[in-house]
Design an enzyme around this catalytic site. Structure first.
Site, PDB file in Angstrom:
ATOM      1  N   THR A  12      -3.736   1.891 -15.179  1.00  0.00           N
ATOM      2  CA  THR A  12      -2.766   1.644 -14.103  1.00  0.00           C
ATOM      3  C   THR A  12      -1.395   2.221 -14.458  1.00  0.00           C
ATOM      4  OG1 THR A  12      -2.103  -0.503 -14.955  1.00  0.00           O
ATOM      5  CG2 THR A  12      -3.936  -0.486 -13.401  1.00  0.00           C
ATOM      6  N   GLU A  54     -11.178  -0.485 -15.053  1.00  0.00           N
ATOM      7  CA  GLU A  54      -9.726  -0.318 -14.955  1.00  0.00           C
ATOM      8  C   GLU A  54      -9.047  -1.097 -16.088  1.00  0.00           C
ATOM      9  OE1 GLU A  54      -7.412  -0.805 -11.133  1.00  0.00           O
ATOM     10  OE2 GLU A  54      -6.406  -2.344 -12.317  1.00  0.00           O
ATOM     11  N   GLN A  72      -9.917  -1.790  -3.174  1.00  0.00           N
ATOM     12  CA  GLN A  72      -9.261  -3.042  -3.529  1.00  0.00           C
ATOM     13  C   GLN A  72     -10.362  -4.077  -3.751  1.00  0.00           C
ATOM     14  OE1 GLN A  72      -7.102  -4.693  -4.777  1.00  0.00           O
ATOM     15  NE2 GLN A  72      -5.398  -4.795  -3.341  1.00  0.00           N
ATOM     16  N   ARG A 119       0.301   5.698  -3.233  1.00  0.00           N
ATOM     17  CA  ARG A 119       1.687   5.745  -2.788  1.00  0.00           C
ATOM     18  C   ARG A 119       2.521   4.768  -3.606  1.00  0.00           C
ATOM     19  NH1 ARG A 119       3.810   2.980   2.500  1.00  0.00           N
ATOM     20  NH2 ARG A 119       3.652   1.309   0.981  1.00  0.00           N
ATOM     21  N   GLY A 120       1.942   3.584  -3.858  1.00  0.00           N
ATOM     22  CA  GLY A 120       2.672   2.544  -4.587  1.00  0.00           C
ATOM     23  C   GLY A 120       3.348   1.595  -3.627  1.00  0.00           C
ATOM     24  N   ASP A 121       3.694   0.430  -4.150  1.00  0.00           N
ATOM     25  CA  ASP A 121       4.323  -0.598  -3.321  1.00  0.00           C
ATOM     26  C   ASP A 121       5.823  -0.377  -3.221  1.00  0.00           C
ATOM     27  OD1 ASP A 121       2.204  -2.214  -2.452  1.00  0.00           O
ATOM     28  OD2 ASP A 121       1.987  -2.999  -4.486  1.00  0.00           O
TER      29      ASP A 121
END
Ligand code: FAD
Length: 342
Positions: free
Chosen positions: A51, A20, A206, A110-112
């Site tokens: 990202t 990543e 994660q 989805r994202g924070d």
């Protein structure tokens, strides 16, 4: 610009791995990152993921980095995409934009929520979960390439038309120790099942600090019916400061042994060694337990993650892959300078 493509060597041990990266914030960091990418690509990863800033803050820089990977390597670039706060139409335009530059692998997130927002409030936008984004990516891709035209031999003006949508790889996030906002461990597995039903075909986890966290989660996911591969996300933690920051961001429980080792080690080199050794042991343990590969959080540097792969047996110790230093000598020296001053 010289068009240099760095091919995966697959002169590796057969263990799939990936990295990543995040979009650079300055020109100097971009130059350094290009050298890093050359080194990472030469090791033969399955993909390089990039990202995406919450609420689209890195849309241009993420896309630029993905374009660089497409143009200069033979490695599949994977675009992280988030949908929080987007309307259906905005998300569709975004997906189309990435598909149009040639991206065929996504990590659908989805994202924070924005700072201070409460779960369940209207911050979400039209898409309420990563599963809905997975569905939308498939939908946009199918609409975009509804058929393929082929010239019929001997009839130069005629075309045969075939419905043949290009396959896209859609990864999703998984949380071995639970998403910070999930109410139970069952909810995390249910979420993964919802993502599978929506058409996801890979999960990336994660970060976690104990092999059993990953192995038990994978086993529970399998028993519940998750069929796609679940790739363990492994982060080499090479300083006590980095450990504090990632615990704050991820909400993961404190790995006390690693934390103490990093805190009592006085030298930067010694701390780096502890981080590499910890990550390599973790990678070796999850691979021995049946993980389908490893996904490494590279922090836009190659030396540490490549060393982790060598130590866990995923890369040969004698570097059989070609050194990309000769590809961009100027970039190589710029990269070195930036990291030296970091
Ligand atoms: P979802 O899977 O949609 O879940 C969000 C919450 O809703 C969870 O609590 C979940 O349990 C619950 N939920 C959703 N659907 C259901 C359902 N059907 N049933 C029950 N519960 C449900 N963030 C970024 O902004 N940019 C990045 O580039 C980025 N990269 C990441 C890469 C990885 C590998 C990981 C693990 C995370 C990354 N994140 C990134 C963070 C991610 O955006 C956050 O974790 C975010 O809070 C949730 O995104 P998600 O895709 O997990 O959401």
């Amino acid at each position: 610009m010289t068009e240099t493509r760095t091919s995966p060597t697959s002169a590796t041990t057969g263990v799939p791995f990936s990295f990543e990266l995040y979009p650079p914030k300055t020109d100097a960091a971009a130059t350094a990152l290009h050298t890093t990418i050359d080194h990472l690509a030469a090791a033969g990863p399955e993909f390089l993921s990039v990202t995406y800033g919450a609420n689209g803050s890195s849309r241009t820089s993420s896309l630029d980095l993905l374009r660089y990977i497409l143009a200069h390597t033979d490695v599949d670039p994977m675009a992280h995409l988030t949908c929080v706060g987007s309307s259906h139409a905005e998300a569709s335009v975004l997906i189309r934009e990435f598909l149009d530059v040639g991206i065929r692998s996504f990590l659908a997130l989805r994202g924070d929520p924005p700072q201070g927002a409460v779960e369940g409030e209207s911050f979400l936008g039209d898409l309420h979960s990563a599963a809905e984004l997975v569905q939308l990516i498939h939908g946009v891709q199918t609409e975009r390439v509804p058929y393929r035209e082929t010239v019929i031999p001997g009839l130069p003006d005629a075309r045969s038309v075939k419905t043949e949508p290009v396959k896209v790889r859609i990864a999703v996030a998984a949380f071995p120790n639970g998403h910070p906002r999930s109410r139970s461990t069952t909810q995390d597995i249910d979420t993964l099942l919802a993502k599978q039903a929506a058409g996801a075909n890979l999960a990336i986890t994660q970060l976690f600090f104990h092999a059993d966290d990953f192995l038990c989660f994978s086993q529970r996911a399998r028993q519940a019916g998750v069929e796609f591969p679940i790739l363990p996300g492994i982060m080499p933690v090479t300083s006590p400061g980095r450990l504090r920051r990632i615990l704050e961001l991820s909400g993961e429980p404190l790995p006390s042994e690693l934390s103490i080792s990093l805190e009592v080690e006085p030298t930067i080199e010694g701390q780096r060694e502890i981080g590499i050794e910890h990550a390599a042991r973790l990678a070796a343990d999850v691979l021995a337990g049946g993980a389908p590969g490893v996904h490494l959080y590279a922090f836009n540097q190659h030396e540490t993650v490549l060393e982790v792969l060598r130590r866990c047996g995923a890369l040969p110790t004698a570097t059989s892959h070609r050194s990309p230093a000769s590809i961009h000598p100027a970039a190589h020296s710029a990269a070195h300078n930036v990291r030296e001053s970091a």
